[in-house]
Enzyme design. Structure first.
Site, mmCIF file in Angstrom:
data_model
loop_
_atom_site.group_PDB
_atom_site.id
_atom_site.type_symbol
_atom_site.label_atom_id
_atom_site.label_comp_id
_atom_site.label_asym_id
_atom_site.label_seq_id
_atom_site.Cartn_x
_atom_site.Cartn_y
_atom_site.Cartn_z
ATOM 1 N N ASN A 152 -18.078 73.057 16.285
ATOM 2 C CA ASN A 152 -17.918 73.875 17.488
ATOM 3 C C ASN A 152 -17.161 75.144 17.144
ATOM 4 O O ASN A 152 -16.037 75.087 16.650
ATOM 5 C CB ASN A 152 -17.139 73.104 18.563
ATOM 6 C CG ASN A 152 -17.249 73.755 19.925
ATOM 7 O OD1 ASN A 152 -18.347 73.851 20.484
ATOM 8 N ND2 ASN A 152 -16.129 74.218 20.455
ATOM 9 N N GLU A 153 -17.830 76.267 17.354
ATOM 10 C CA GLU A 153 -17.167 77.569 17.227
ATOM 11 C C GLU A 153 -16.328 77.694 15.948
ATOM 12 O O GLU A 153 -15.091 77.845 16.007
ATOM 13 C CB GLU A 153 -16.315 77.855 18.466
ATOM 14 C CG GLU A 153 -17.158 78.032 19.709
ATOM 15 C CD GLU A 153 -16.339 78.199 20.986
ATOM 16 O OE1 GLU A 153 -15.142 77.890 20.972
ATOM 17 O OE2 GLU A 153 -16.922 78.625 21.990
ATOM 18 N N GLU A 312 -22.962 78.450 25.996
ATOM 19 C CA GLU A 312 -21.823 78.238 26.903
ATOM 20 C C GLU A 312 -21.481 79.536 27.612
ATOM 21 O O GLU A 312 -21.389 80.589 26.981
ATOM 22 C CB GLU A 312 -20.558 77.856 26.117
ATOM 23 C CG GLU A 312 -20.502 76.471 25.548
ATOM 24 C CD GLU A 312 -19.163 76.245 24.841
ATOM 25 O OE1 GLU A 312 -18.161 76.872 25.217
ATOM 26 O OE2 GLU A 312 -19.133 75.441 23.891
HETATM 27 C C1 GLA Z 1 -15.069 77.165 24.137
HETATM 28 C C2 GLA Z 1 -15.400 75.750 23.704
HETATM 29 C C3 GLA Z 1 -15.562 74.789 24.835
HETATM 30 C C4 GLA Z 1 -14.536 75.050 25.914
HETATM 31 C C5 GLA Z 1 -14.674 76.483 26.362
HETATM 32 C C6 GLA Z 1 -13.757 76.812 27.526
HETATM 33 O O1 GLA Z 1 -16.128 78.009 24.214
HETATM 34 O O2 GLA Z 1 -16.536 75.681 22.882
HETATM 35 O O3 GLA Z 1 -15.404 73.498 24.325
HETATM 36 O O4 GLA Z 1 -13.270 74.833 25.408
HETATM 37 O O5 GLA Z 1 -14.338 77.317 25.309
HETATM 38 O O6 GLA Z 1 -13.907 78.146 27.941
#
Ligand code: GLA
Ligand code: ZN
Length: 673
Positions: A152-153, A312
């Site tokens: 993730n990110e 997202e």
């Molecule tokens: C990020 C994460 C998510 C969540 C969002 C909240 O983009 O990937 O898991 O924490 O932020 O804005």
């Protein structure tokens, strides 16, 4: 060849992060029923589930995930399945405490949040490969599986680790990159302040130093950290490709600099099967829809112009800014469809159901704490129907008018310490130039400085401090062959090692711009200068001025006062078939608009003058047709002139000659012909 579109998804993607493990199973049935009601087509599952999937080393519990995925499958909802490698379970850290990352100040971060990872740690790498393999073996050919969501990110919240493992890994990276310690000494300029190394194993990460450390070392460390995360992504991706053939693999980017500045997405864009992005509005008083458009354009550019996917964003407020305003009615749809207009194949959210516990319980979601009798839910349902009506646009591409040069590595270099002025901010300049182009209704592609630019009539360089010789030659050839170039100050100054290019500033841009800069003369805080133009008009600048010497360029605007009074401020250079503009001070919005107006004339671009500033018009085209997106960010109804008639897809209405877009609304027209 892995596919580049989510497998089995026949509509635009609509849904969000789904974290059923935070809820009793009795809630899951309701989740799926409401997902269907809202028209959800895909959800992201399992991103943070490692501790539940592997509760003890080598002990697995996939039962709950089996049931979730089957439930979704029965409801016809596609699954974007996460590899949970962004949060290893606590047992892993207790066995391998050195997998926790260390800051430049030597602080080891603790377990208990997320993303606490040293990407060089061999135990982490082995454990991540293992859980990824287990998931791929179990779900790799599950009929619900649409794509893989690795990690993730990458790059946030920890952008680099400074531990001993990373030090050793960095030395190997230096060896592979430079071959010898002599080459490192040369590249880093270690003759300065007696920093010379006799062997690679004397080199450490750029940990806290008494005063400013070696800038080239710091820059290389950012490259190393980025490359190390990419190694780990590739390792997971290759496992997934092998065990789950044909299913696209992605990892969610955060292309906006305000959200992640530690990853070179040009390089990452080449590694993923499908570019996906997360984007959140930064509510700092600026026009959030302009920043959104910029992030969407940048994401599309990272995808090479191909369709990408917004994985997202938020239905309403977030919870991690100092102040988190709720979105206004209609704003969510404008945001979602703003991304779609600029190439996203759908609109996904963080998250499906709002958490009751944990750090993100005040973050908005598709299904709020208040349930279905809420404005947010009603707008979610409406958006689902809207996206359904847009199904036919899948695969079309957004049409861009101009290019802006962009380079994360230049950004890294620019932001190192001890520059002529701390008030000069590359991101601010990029935002400001983008906003001026947006306000002229020009759609922007971003391009790497060494990319082929020949298809763009106008190329803008807001702030590109680091520029290679190849990039300089590229821009010169672009102008000679008929392009129009606009360059802002403090660009083309250093090479890839943060060493000043030989000869006068601006190094590799001297020839293209037809000038040299003898000296920078930044202004004091609050100080302003006036610049006067050929027609007697006046603009104003701040932050920066220069002693500029034309060497072939003509002076178009002159400093009327300030330290460089009487000298050129803005110049134009005709070279070959093209024109290169240079601006040596920080212009405000009015000044940038004037400058870009001149440049647009040289480029023979006629920006639309028939639209209010905040009525956004963007085109997507493909074999199936040509689509006009009109997003009205204003509080008044707007009329958008149409060249041909067409059918509006969200209302089903015909439009001819002009399209009425109600205040705050979005319209998408399939143009006839
Ligand atoms: C990020 C994460 C998510 C969540 C969002 C909240 O983009 O990937 O898991 O924490 O932020 O804005
Ligand atoms: Zn480390």
């Amino acid at each position: 060849m892995p596919d580049t579109t989510p497998r089995g998804l026949t509509r635009l993607a609509f849904g969000g992060d789904y974290n059923p493990e935070q809820w009793p199973e009795s809630v899951w049935q309701e989740d799926v029923r409401l997902m269907r009601e809202a028209g959800v087509t895909m959800v992201s599952v399992g991103i943070f589930s490692w501790a539940l999937l592997e509760p003890a080393p080598g002990e697995y519990d996939f039962g709950w995930l089996d049931r979730v995925i089957d439930l979704l499958h029965e409801a016809g909802i596609r699954v974007d399945l996460g590899t949970p490698t962004v949060v290893p379970p606590v047992w892993f850290y207790r066995a391998h405490p050195e997998a926790l990352p260390v800051t430049a100040d030597g602080v080891r971060l603790e377990f208990g949040s997320r993303g606490a990872i040293c990407h060089s740690n061999p135990h982490y790498r082995a454990a991540a490969a293992n859980i990824t393999t287990r998931l791929a073996e179990r779900y790799g050919d599950h009929p619900a599986l649409a794509m893989w969501h690795v990690h993730n990110e990458y790059g946030v919240p920890v952008s680099a680790c400074y531990c001993e493992n990373c030090a050793a890994h960095f030395r190997r990276w230096l060896h592979d990159t430079y071959g010898s310690v002599d080459a490192v000494n040369e590249a880093w300029g270690t003759a300065f302040w007696g920093q010379r190394y006799a062997a690679l194993d004397q080199i450490n990460p750029p940990r806290a130093t008494p005063t400013v450390g070696n800038p080239a070392q710091a820059l290389d460390y950012r490259r190393f950290a980025d490359a190390t995360m990419r190694e780990n992504f590739r390792a997971e991706r290759d496992i997934l490709h092998r065990l789950s053939p044909g299913v696209p693999v992605t990892t969610n980017f955060m292309t906006a600099l305000s959200q992640c500045d530690s990853v070179d997405y040009w390089a990452w864009g080449r590694e993923v099967d499908l570019v996906t992005n997360d984007h959140y509005l930064i509510t700092d008083g600026r026009r959030t829809h302009v920043n959104l458009a910029m992030a969407a354009d940048l994401t599309r550019s990272v995808a090479g112009g191909a369709p990408w996917l917004l994985l997202e964003h938020s239905t309403s407020g977030v919870n991690w800014q100092p102040r988190n305003p709720a979105k206004a009615p209609g704003q969510m749809a404008r945001n979602s469809l703003g991304h779609v207009a600029r190439g996203s194949e759908g609109a996904m959210f963080f998250q499906w159901r709002q958490s009751r516990r944990g750090a993100e319980k005040f973050h908005s979601s598709m299904l709020p704490h208040g349930g279905t009798d809420t404005r947010v839910w009603r707008e979610v349902v409406e958006l689902g129907a809207g996206l359904d009506a847009l199904t036919e646009i899948r695969g079309t591409r957004t049409r861009a008018d101009v290019a802006m040069l962009w380079d994360w590595q230049s950004w890294w270099a620019q932001n190192l310490d001890w520059r002529p002025s701390e008030d000069h901010d590359a991101r601010e300049r990029a935002d400001a130039f983008y906003e001026a182009l947006y306000d002229r209704h020009l759609t922007v592609d971003f391009a790497h400085p060494e990319a082929d630019l020949s298809r763009y009539p106008l190329v803008v360089v807001p702030a590109l401090y680091l520029m290679t010789e190849a990039a300089g030659n590229n821009l010169k050839a672009y102008v000679e062959q008929g392009g129009t170039l606009v360059v802002s100050y403090f660009s083309g100054i250093v090479d890839e090692h943060d060493a000043v290019h030989e000869g006068a500033y601006p190094g590799v841009l001297r020839d293209a711009l037809g000038l040299t800069v003898e000296e920078f003369s930044p202004l004091l805080q609050g100080e302003r200068v006036r610049v006067s133009g050929p027609d007697g008009s006046e603009l104003s600048g701040d932050v920066w001025t220069e002693f500029l010497v034309p060497r072939g360029a003509e002076t178009v605007w002159t400093y009327a006062d300030g330290p460089t009074a009487g000298r050129p401020a803005i110049t134009r250079h005709r070279l070959g078939e093209g024109t290169a503009w240079y601006v040596s001070t920080r212009l405000g919005h009015e000044g940038l608009d004037a400058l870009l107006g001149w440049a647009a004339e040289d480029a023979r671009i006629a920006p639309r003058a028939d639209l209010p500033r905040d009525v956004e018009v963007v085109h997507r085209t493909g074999e199936q047709g040509s689509y006009l997106f009109a997003i009205n960010h204003t509080a008044a109804d707007a009329k958008v002139p149409l060249e041909t008639s067409g059918t509006e897809l969200l209302t089903g209405e015909r439009a001819a000659g002009r399209l009425v877009v109600p205040a705050g609304a979005v319209r998408v027209v399939r143009l006839d012909g």
